[in-house]
Scaffold this motif. Structure first.
Motif, short mmCIF file in Angstrom:
data_model
loop_
_atom_site.label_atom_id
_atom_site.label_comp_id
_atom_site.label_asym_id
_atom_site.label_seq_id
_atom_site.Cartn_x
_atom_site.Cartn_y
_atom_site.Cartn_z
N SER A 39 0.80 -1.22 0.00
CA SER A 39 0.00 0.00 0.00
C SER A 39 0.83 1.28 0.00
N GLU A 40 2.16 1.17 0.23
CA GLU A 40 3.01 2.37 0.25
C GLU A 40 3.17 3.00 -1.14
N LEU A 41 2.87 2.24 -2.17
CA LEU A 41 3.02 2.77 -3.53
C LEU A 41 1.98 3.85 -3.78
N ALA A 42 2.35 4.83 -4.57
CA ALA A 42 1.41 5.88 -4.96
C ALA A 42 0.24 5.26 -5.71
N GLU A 43 -0.91 5.85 -5.58
CA GLU A 43 -2.13 5.31 -6.19
C GLU A 43 -1.99 5.18 -7.70
N ASN A 44 -1.34 6.16 -8.35
CA ASN A 44 -1.19 6.08 -9.80
C ASN A 44 -0.26 4.93 -10.21
N VAL A 45 0.72 4.61 -9.36
CA VAL A 45 1.62 3.49 -9.65
C VAL A 45 0.86 2.18 -9.50
N LYS A 46 0.07 2.04 -8.43
CA LYS A 46 -0.73 0.82 -8.25
C LYS A 46 -1.72 0.64 -9.39
N GLU A 47 -2.30 1.74 -9.86
CA GLU A 47 -3.24 1.68 -10.97
C GLU A 47 -2.53 1.20 -12.24
#
Length: 77
Positions: A19-27
């Motif tokens: 979950s530490e990844l930025a939302e845009n990276v996870k997307e």
């Protein structure tokens, strides 16, 4: 274990994306098919910490160590 820790030709099941990844990276990872419950295989690792080349379904792609280390997997035989 993380995606980065897989050996060449080893298969694994994706169990989580940290979950530490930025939302845009996870997307973006999700768009590439990196989703919980999917099978993935290490094709090869670049020398000296270079990118890891993965196969997911019919797609082959490379990601850097910092991203691969954020993806938890369960190795398969």
């Amino acid at each position: 274990m993380t995606l980065w820790e897989l050996n060449t030709k080893q298969q694994a099941l994706i169990i989580s994306v940290k979950s530490e990844l930025a939302e845009n990276v996870k997307e973006r990872l999700s768009e590439m098919g990196i989703q919980v419950g999917r099978d993935i295989q290490c094709v090869r690792k670049g020398p000296l910490g270079g990118p890891i080349v993965m196969q997911l379904g019919g797609s082959v792609f490379a990601i850097e160590e910092n991203l691969a280390a954020q993806i938890e997997v369960e190795a398969r035989n």
